[in-house]
Design a protein around this motif. Structure first.
Motif, PDB file in Angstrom:
ATOM      1  N   SER A   1     -30.506 -79.415  44.105  1.00 50.78           N
ATOM      2  CA  SER A   1     -29.894 -79.594  42.793  1.00 50.78           C
ATOM      3  C   SER A   1     -28.424 -79.987  42.895  1.00 50.78           C
ATOM      4  CB  SER A   1     -30.027 -78.310  41.979  1.00 50.78           C
ATOM      5  OG  SER A   1     -29.403 -77.228  42.667  1.00 50.78           O
ATOM      6  N   SER A   2     -27.690 -79.388  43.815  1.00 46.96           N
ATOM      7  CA  SER A   2     -26.261 -79.687  43.957  1.00 46.96           C
ATOM      8  C   SER A   2     -25.968 -80.719  45.020  1.00 46.96           C
ATOM      9  CB  SER A   2     -25.487 -78.400  44.269  1.00 46.96           C
ATOM     10  OG  SER A   2     -25.885 -77.873  45.530  1.00 46.96           O
ATOM     11  N   GLY A   3     -26.935 -80.955  45.927  1.00 49.47           N
ATOM     12  CA  GLY A   3     -26.686 -81.880  47.033  1.00 49.47           C
ATOM     13  C   GLY A   3     -25.708 -81.324  48.043  1.00 49.47           C
ATOM     14  N   GLN A   4     -25.593 -79.992  48.138  1.00 48.08           N
ATOM     15  CA  GLN A   4     -24.622 -79.363  49.027  1.00 48.08           C
ATOM     16  C   GLN A   4     -25.293 -78.297  49.886  1.00 48.08           C
ATOM     17  OE1 GLN A   4     -21.247 -77.864  46.864  1.00 48.08           O
ATOM     18  NE2 GLN A   4     -20.723 -79.849  45.982  1.00 48.08           N
ATOM     19  N   ALA A   5     -24.625 -78.004  50.993  1.00 51.29           N
ATOM     20  CA  ALA A   5     -25.035 -76.921  51.883  1.00 51.29           C
ATOM     21  C   ALA A   5     -23.787 -76.160  52.298  1.00 51.29           C
ATOM     22  CB  ALA A   5     -25.768 -77.460  53.102  1.00 51.29           C
ATOM     23  N   GLU A   6     -23.855 -74.847  52.254  1.00 55.10           N
ATOM     24  CA  GLU A   6     -22.716 -74.011  52.622  1.00 55.10           C
ATOM     25  C   GLU A   6     -23.224 -72.796  53.380  1.00 55.10           C
ATOM     26  OE1 GLU A   6     -18.915 -71.679  50.531  1.00 55.10           O
ATOM     27  OE2 GLU A   6     -20.203 -73.038  49.365  1.00 55.10           O
ATOM     28  N   GLY A   7     -22.576 -72.495  54.507  1.00 51.66           N
ATOM     29  CA  GLY A   7     -23.005 -71.361  55.306  1.00 51.66           C
ATOM     30  C   GLY A   7     -22.140 -71.196  56.545  1.00 51.66           C
ATOM     31  N   SER A   8     -22.648 -70.419  57.504  1.00 54.94           N
ATOM     32  CA  SER A   8     -21.923 -70.129  58.747  1.00 54.94           C
ATOM     33  C   SER A   8     -22.875 -70.226  59.923  1.00 54.94           C
ATOM     34  CB  SER A   8     -21.295 -68.728  58.705  1.00 54.94           C
ATOM     35  OG  SER A   8     -20.375 -68.622  57.648  1.00 54.94           O
ATOM     36  N   TRP A   9     -22.334 -70.699  61.040  1.00 50.67           N
ATOM     37  CA  TRP A   9     -23.072 -70.763  62.301  1.00 50.67           C
ATOM     38  C   TRP A   9     -22.492 -69.681  63.208  1.00 50.67           C
ATOM     39  CZ3 TRP A   9     -23.278 -75.680  65.909  1.00 50.67           C
ATOM     40  CH2 TRP A   9     -24.066 -75.391  67.030  1.00 50.67           C
ATOM     41  N   SER A  10     -23.277 -68.624  63.373  1.00 49.58           N
ATOM     42  CA  SER A  10     -22.813 -67.514  64.188  1.00 49.58           C
ATOM     43  C   SER A  10     -24.032 -66.782  64.760  1.00 49.58           C
ATOM     44  CB  SER A  10     -21.971 -66.549  63.352  1.00 49.58           C
ATOM     45  OG  SER A  10     -21.524 -65.454  64.115  1.00 49.58           O
ATOM     46  N   PRO A  11     -24.034 -66.502  66.072  1.00 48.71           N
ATOM     47  CA  PRO A  11     -22.972 -66.826  67.022  1.00 48.71           C
ATOM     48  C   PRO A  11     -23.094 -68.263  67.524  1.00 48.71           C
ATOM     49  CG  PRO A  11     -24.707 -65.602  68.129  1.00 48.71           C
ATOM     50  CD  PRO A  11     -25.122 -65.702  66.692  1.00 48.71           C
ATOM     51  N   MET A  12     -21.973 -68.917  67.718  1.00 46.42           N
ATOM     52  CA  MET A  12     -21.921 -70.268  68.240  1.00 46.42           C
ATOM     53  C   MET A  12     -21.614 -70.193  69.732  1.00 46.42           C
ATOM     54  SD  MET A  12     -19.589 -73.446  66.830  1.00 46.42           S
ATOM     55  CE  MET A  12     -19.957 -75.141  67.300  1.00 46.42           C
ATOM     56  N   GLU A  13     -22.421 -70.860  70.530  1.00 49.52           N
ATOM     57  CA  GLU A  13     -22.261 -70.776  71.980  1.00 49.52           C
ATOM     58  C   GLU A  13     -20.930 -71.359  72.424  1.00 49.52           C
ATOM     59  OE1 GLU A  13     -25.490 -72.230  74.258  1.00 49.52           O
ATOM     60  OE2 GLU A  13     -27.030 -71.306  72.993  1.00 49.52           O
ATOM     61  N   ALA A  14     -20.426 -70.843  73.548  1.00 54.10           N
ATOM     62  CA  ALA A  14     -19.122 -71.254  74.063  1.00 54.10           C
ATOM     63  C   ALA A  14     -19.078 -72.751  74.371  1.00 54.10           C
ATOM     64  CB  ALA A  14     -18.782 -70.450  75.315  1.00 54.10           C
ATOM     65  N   ARG A  15     -20.148 -73.263  74.991  1.00 51.81           N
ATOM     66  CA  ARG A  15     -20.162 -74.691  75.342  1.00 51.81           C
ATOM     67  C   ARG A  15     -20.088 -75.549  74.084  1.00 51.81           C
ATOM     68  NH1 ARG A  15     -18.568 -77.618  79.160  1.00 51.81           N
ATOM     69  NH2 ARG A  15     -19.401 -76.050  80.603  1.00 51.81           N
ATOM     70  N   TYR A  16     -20.750 -75.138  73.011  1.00 51.94           N
ATOM     71  CA  TYR A  16     -20.757 -75.923  71.783  1.00 51.94           C
ATOM     72  C   TYR A  16     -19.400 -75.840  71.071  1.00 51.94           C
ATOM     73  CZ  TYR A  16     -25.781 -75.888  72.613  1.00 51.94           C
ATOM     74  OH  TYR A  16     -27.021 -76.028  73.171  1.00 51.94           O
ATOM     75  N   ILE A  17     -18.726 -74.699  71.155  1.00 50.00           N
ATOM     76  CA  ILE A  17     -17.373 -74.604  70.603  1.00 50.00           C
ATOM     77  C   ILE A  17     -16.440 -75.558  71.345  1.00 50.00           C
ATOM     78  CG2 ILE A  17     -15.382 -73.084  70.293  1.00 50.00           C
ATOM     79  CD1 ILE A  17     -17.281 -70.782  69.863  1.00 50.00           C
ATOM     80  N   HIS A  18     -16.591 -75.590  72.661  1.00 46.52           N
ATOM     81  CA  HIS A  18     -15.784 -76.514  73.464  1.00 46.52           C
ATOM     82  C   HIS A  18     -16.041 -77.962  73.042  1.00 46.52           C
ATOM     83  CE1 HIS A  18     -13.942 -78.338  77.029  1.00 46.52           C
ATOM     84  NE2 HIS A  18     -15.038 -79.064  77.133  1.00 46.52           N
ATOM     85  N   MET A  19     -17.298 -78.329  72.849  1.00 49.49           N
ATOM     86  CA  MET A  19     -17.634 -79.696  72.464  1.00 49.49           C
ATOM     87  C   MET A  19     -17.157 -80.000  71.041  1.00 49.49           C
ATOM     88  SD  MET A  19     -21.461 -79.946  74.116  1.00 49.49           S
ATOM     89  CE  MET A  19     -21.561 -81.720  74.014  1.00 49.49           C
ATOM     90  N   LEU A  20     -17.205 -78.989  70.164  1.00 48.65           N
ATOM     91  CA  LEU A  20     -16.702 -79.187  68.806  1.00 48.65           C
ATOM     92  C   LEU A  20     -15.221 -79.528  68.822  1.00 48.65           C
ATOM     93  CD1 LEU A  20     -17.057 -78.822  65.645  1.00 48.65           C
ATOM     94  CD2 LEU A  20     -16.287 -76.472  66.033  1.00 48.65           C
ATOM     95  N   LEU A  21     -14.434 -78.774  69.591  1.00 48.91           N
ATOM     96  CA  LEU A  21     -12.994 -79.005  69.647  1.00 48.91           C
ATOM     97  C   LEU A  21     -12.637 -80.260  70.431  1.00 48.91           C
ATOM     98  CD1 LEU A  21     -11.816 -75.328  70.170  1.00 48.91           C
ATOM     99  CD2 LEU A  21     -11.834 -76.651  68.057  1.00 48.91           C
ATOM    100  N   GLN A  22     -13.585 -80.798  71.179  1.00 51.62           N
ATOM    101  CA  GLN A  22     -13.372 -82.050  71.896  1.00 51.62           C
ATOM    102  C   GLN A  22     -13.946 -83.253  71.146  1.00 51.62           C
ATOM    103  OE1 GLN A  22     -11.734 -82.763  74.937  1.00 51.62           O
ATOM    104  NE2 GLN A  22     -10.932 -80.710  74.588  1.00 51.62           N
ATOM    105  N   ASN A  23     -14.324 -83.069  69.880  1.00 44.63           N
ATOM    106  CA  ASN A  23     -14.857 -84.153  69.029  1.00 44.63           C
ATOM    107  C   ASN A  23     -16.127 -84.763  69.600  1.00 44.63           C
ATOM    108  OD1 ASN A  23     -12.560 -83.728  67.496  1.00 44.63           O
ATOM    109  ND2 ASN A  23     -11.464 -85.474  68.339  1.00 44.63           N
ATOM    110  N   GLU A  24     -17.037 -83.921  70.121  1.00 41.65           N
ATOM    111  CA  GLU A  24     -18.242 -84.418  70.768  1.00 41.65           C
ATOM    112  C   GLU A  24     -19.527 -84.050  70.020  1.00 41.65           C
ATOM    113  OE1 GLU A  24     -18.121 -82.999  74.742  1.00 41.65           O
ATOM    114  OE2 GLU A  24     -16.362 -84.174  75.310  1.00 41.65           O
ATOM    115  N   LEU A  25     -19.415 -83.546  68.791  1.00 43.92           N
ATOM    116  CA  LEU A  25     -20.588 -83.202  68.005  1.00 43.92           C
ATOM    117  C   LEU A  25     -20.719 -84.127  66.803  1.00 43.92           C
ATOM    118  CD1 LEU A  25     -20.530 -79.281  67.984  1.00 43.92           C
ATOM    119  CD2 LEU A  25     -21.616 -80.839  69.603  1.00 43.92           C
TER     120      LEU A  25
END
Length: 919
Positions: free
Chosen positions: A453-477
């Motif tokens: 109805s709204s065309g939106q999604a809101e939430g949290s990803w937890s726990p997020m793995e360390a390797r994926y956090i590293h890739m997120l901060l390196q603009n790789e996702l």
């Protein structure tokens, strides 16, 4: 336009400001440039301008523009036939010539192009993939860091606080983000040059935040050199019981590029003046932790003595890893690698539960420590999803937008919105870069949080793995949207950090989506974007636009416009009632501040009837568009009926401040600011304006209507044409009155209905009867024309009234002496032209004169009924390869043809001499 640019050059030569302003552009101190006078003059390559630093008596620096002709500085050449290459002032020899680098451009990193492989040639489309090294075309970024600790060389007790400053230099703007421990919130930040003189001071706003974000714009070139050579320092003042002064040196560090986790190291001792920072990152493929320590005050020896230290990773007072090494007071930095971290250690690392400690060994040991958390920054993690960036590129006209927030405990909050899709959403996922064609690697599924109805999604990803956090901060996702018609992905975008810009825009909220689906009529394009827009207390509009999915042919020319619509429900069919160009830009990003925004447009923003439209070379009528709703408290103009706003009233809202202005007008028991205009209470068919304490009121002059039947609206002073013949037309007229689509005229700051005509109101002159303006309802444009007066047969025409535009033939009376003189505002004869400081009669022609250059004989100007027009001499297209240009000629010529003409001339002279001898 040529006349205006010509005047800009004269004004720019004598301009004085904190920097340098020239031709509508700002230049930093010691900048050099060639002035661009626009068409048909172009860039004056033989004129070099310089922003010369000056000093006031109080020591404050300002800039002064000096321009000089550099043609006399051209070197002497040994060749016989030198040629003038395009874009150069001096000639060069045609053989063995080398590319001449302009010394004025030395030191500008952003002009050096890096050769990079084109991602378009890969087996699959990942044109959206961009590493953190990549920047917009024409830009270069440099990262700096500063460790601030308590000052120990003062008689005051040293502070226990420690702060870390991360700085990013883009061209001449320096953005900075500051985090701090064991001190109260700072009050100001001071940048000091190599002499210890204050170069820039930033007052920190009082906000409940542990992060300080700021920007230093237009850094002078001498200070840029000091910054690059690490000669600048930062001082930060704090207040309160835990106050004190923190100070440190700005250094350039390559580790900032790869850093994903960090720590601020403090001492438990009070007033110790000790501190440090740790910058850490994971290896790209293995679980190895690389880290660099920068410390201050840990070693008390001034001489270069080796001091043993112990570095430990601790979890709840339990030592997990330990390293021993030696450092010196002259080189207190330390770098090391911890190999093969376990999955539990990685989990604790990115949850913010690991502590790093550094302790000196021997007598009087000193210790600093701090918890390791995800990298803190003022940047925004966001993504623009487009159909042009999917694994199989398409053009659907849809858009997706997402913002993310990474907490210190490794939890990732997300907000996503999509619009303009071809079919229902089947999947919303965060993914890796695919290793081969159409082989997606899904990391996390956001689909359960998506609302149709709204065309939106809101939430949290937890726990997020360390390797994926590293890739997120390196603009790789990446984030991918799959639909029923495009099951592998209709939209796709790279998740990357958007650098802090210093603009007052709400990046914590979902931005306005921009899509071809919202354009009228809809455009099937692979591009999309989003924009943050806000209005501050001064009624200035801040905007930041991100565009994705444009092909390299499309994004060569991009312009963004801000429009105000008259009607929301007719979004696809209505034209714009008012339009402002925000900016023209290259690449994928644009930002800025619009200060002279009109009252009408601010009202549209407040009502949600405004939209941003991005146009490109391929779609000049609009590539992507999005509706903007920015509630603002910019009140309408004082006086009048309150339906129309005066632009000048936005900046002086306090009546007490208006009273203090010596140029303020007092009229009908009200104060009016200088430059404002309003409708008086005594007669709604008058228009008044304030001009330096003088109130000028003019009656509304109605234009002559050419229609056979007119009507008089109740709320209007002038009659309008009434062409109604059927009830259908009456309904159409009522619709126009209820939803006024029309034209906004800056002179009277009034909306005019489509098809209406009026005499323009120009303060302080009042209504100009010699011109008539018409509102073109289909385009929203105002078209004004000068009235053409009839040809008179009498020898002494007269003007019946001083406000009349055209003269008339008298019946018997003689012309009053005071009305014989004609001026440039009359419509009964051709007007003169003003070009520079000279006036020219109609049909006169001349060659323009430019300061420091003289007369430009290759450009012809002429006066066309009051409008100066200029054109460069048209040169024929040459087919030869050896082209040369001789002194005094406007057009280049073929070198061989010139020699043939010289030979022919010599032969003719010889023949003439022989003929004379025979005679």
């Amino acid at each position: 336009m040529a006349a205006r640019l010509h005047t800009d050059l004269i004004i720019g030569l004598s301009s004085l400001s904190a920097e340098c302003s020239f031709g509508g552009r700002s230049y930093s101190l010691e900048d050099t440039w060639h002035p661009d006078l626009g068409e048909p003059f172009g860039v004056m390559h033989c004129i070099q301008c310089y922003c010369e630093p000056q000093k006031h008596r109080r020591g404050k620096k300002f800039g002064k523009v000096n321009c000089k002709n550099i043609k006399q500085d051209c070197p002497d050449l040994d060749c016989d036939d030198p040629v003038l290459l395009p874009g150069n002032c001096c000639k060069s020899c045609p053989k063995g010539r080398k590319e001449r680098n302009d010394p004025l451009l030395d030191g500008f990193e952003f002009l050096n192009e890096n050769s990079k492989d084109d991602d378009l040639h890969k087996s699959y489309n990942d044109r959206s993939y961009q590493s953190s090294e990549d920047t917009n075309p024409g830009e270069s970024r440099s990262d700096f860091v500063a460790l601030l600790t308590g000052v120990t060389n003062s008689w005051l007790p040293s502070s226990s606080g420690v702060a870390r400053v991360r700085l990013t230099l883009t061209r001449t703007s320096l953005t900075f983000s500051i985090t701090y421990e064991r001190t109260s919130r700072p009050t100001k930040v001071v940048f000091m040059d190599s002499d210890g003189t204050t170069a820039f001071e930033y007052k920190i706003p009082k906000e409940p935040s542990d992060m300080i974000c700021g920007v230093w714009k237009n850094v002078a070139k001498p200070l840029l050199r000091q910054l690059q050579s690490e000669q600048m320092r930062i001082s930060m003042a704090t207040s309160g019981s835990r106050g004190g002064e923190l100070e440190g040196k700005i250094i350039k560090h390559r580790a900032l590029f790869a850093e994903t986790v960090s720590s601020i190291l403090t001492s438990e001792k009070e007033n110790s003046g000790m501190g440090g920072i740790a910058m850490l990152t994971l290896s790209d493929s293995e679980n190895n932790l690389h880290f660099i320590l920068i410390m201050q005050g840990l070693i008390k020896h001034k001489e270069p003595v080796m001091v043993p230290i112990r570095v430990q990773l601790v979890h709840r007072q339990r030592v997990l890893r330990e390293i021993r090494a030696n450092i010196t007071s002259h080189d207190p930095d330390f770098a090391e690698v911890l190999t093969n971290l376990t999955s539990r250690e990685l989990l604790l690392l990115y949850r913010g539960q690991l502590e790093i400690t550094i302790e000196t060994q021997g007598q009087d040991p000193r210790r600093i420590s701090g918890f390791i958390t995800s990298r803190k920054s003022c940047d925004t993690i966001q993504s623009v999803m487009s159909s042009g960036d999917t694994l199989t590129p398409g053009k659907t006209g849809g858009v997706g937008s997402a913002i993310f927030n990474l907490h210190s405990n490794g939890t990732l909050d997300y907000k996503v919105q999509v619009a303009g899709l071809s079919s229902e959403v089947l999947g919303l996922t965060i993914e890796l870069k695919p290793r081969r064609r159409n082989k997606r690697s899904i990391l996390y599924d956001l689909t359960p949080e998506y609302s149709k109805s709204s065309g939106q999604a809101e939430g949290s990803w937890s726990p997020m793995e360390a390797r994926y956090i590293h890739m997120l901060l390196q603009n790789e996702l990446f984030i991918n949207v799959a639909t029923a018609h495009y099951q592998e992905g209709e939209l796709r975008g790279q998740i990357k950090a958007l650098p802090y810009s210093g603009l007052d825009v709400p990046r914590y909220e979902l931005p306005t989506p921009l899509a071809g689906y919202f354009v009228s009529p809809p455009v099937r394009t692979g591009a999309s974007g989003h924009a943050w827009v806000s209005v501050d207390k001064q009624c200035h509009l801040h905007y930041e636009i991100i565009v994705a999915g444009l092909s390299k042919a499309d994004d060569s020319t991009v312009n963004a416009h801000l429009h105000g619509l008259a009607e929301i429900r007719d979004l696809e069919d209505s034209g714009s009632s008012h339009k402002r160009l925000l900016t023209g830009f290259f690449g994928s990003q644009a930002q800025g501040v619009l200060k002279d925004i009109s009252a009408e447009l601010l009202q549209h923003l407040d009502q949600g009837t405004a939209f941003i439209q991005v146009i490109t070379k391929m779609n000049p009528q609009g590539e992507i568009r999005g509706r903007v709703h920015v509630p603002n408290s910019c009140k309408l103009g004082v006086g009048g009926d309150g339906e129309e706003a005066e632009f000048g009233d936005f900046f002086v809202k306090d009546p007490e401040e208006i009273k203090k202005d010596p140029h303020t007008c007092f009229f009908e028991n009200q104060y009016h600011a200088h430059g404002s205009n309003w409708t008086p209470n005594y007669d709604p068919c008058f228009s008044c304006s304030c001009q330096k304490r003088t109130v000028i009121c003019d009656p509304v002059i109605c234009p002559v209507q050419t229609c056979s039947r007119t009507i008089q609206p109740e709320d209007k002073c002038c009659p309008v044409c009434d062409d109604r013949k059927e009830p259908k037309d009456m309904k159409a007229l009522k619709k126009v009155e209820e939803h006024p689509e029309g034209c906004y005229f800056e002179g009277d700051q009034t909306m005019h209905a489509p098809g209406t005509t009026w005499h323009p109101f120009v303060p302080p002159f009042g209504y100009i009867k010699c011109a008539v303006c018409t509102c073109k309802g289909s385009t929203g444009e105002v078209h004004c024309e000068k009235l053409t007066c009839p040809v008179l047969t009498c020898s002494h025409p007269v003007r019946r009234s001083p406000s009349d535009c055209c003269k008339e033939c008298p019946e018997e009376e003689r012309t009053p002496a005071g009305l014989q003189h004609g001026d440039m505002m009359q419509g009964d004869g051709p007007r003169k032209c003003k070009f520079g400081k000279n006036y020219y009669q109609n049909s006169d022609s001349w060659h323009p004169w430019v300061p420091l250059v003289g007369e430009i004989r290759c450009i012809n100007c002429w006066c066309d009924h009051g409008v100066p027009k200029c054109q460069r001499k048209q040169c024929p297209i040459l087919s030869c390869s050896n082209i040369t240009r001789t002194d005094g000629s406007c057009c280049p010529k073929c070198a061989g043809e010139q020699r043939r003409r010289q030979a022919t001339t010599c032969d003719l002279i010889k023949v003439n001499q022989q003929y004379s001898v025979r005679k």
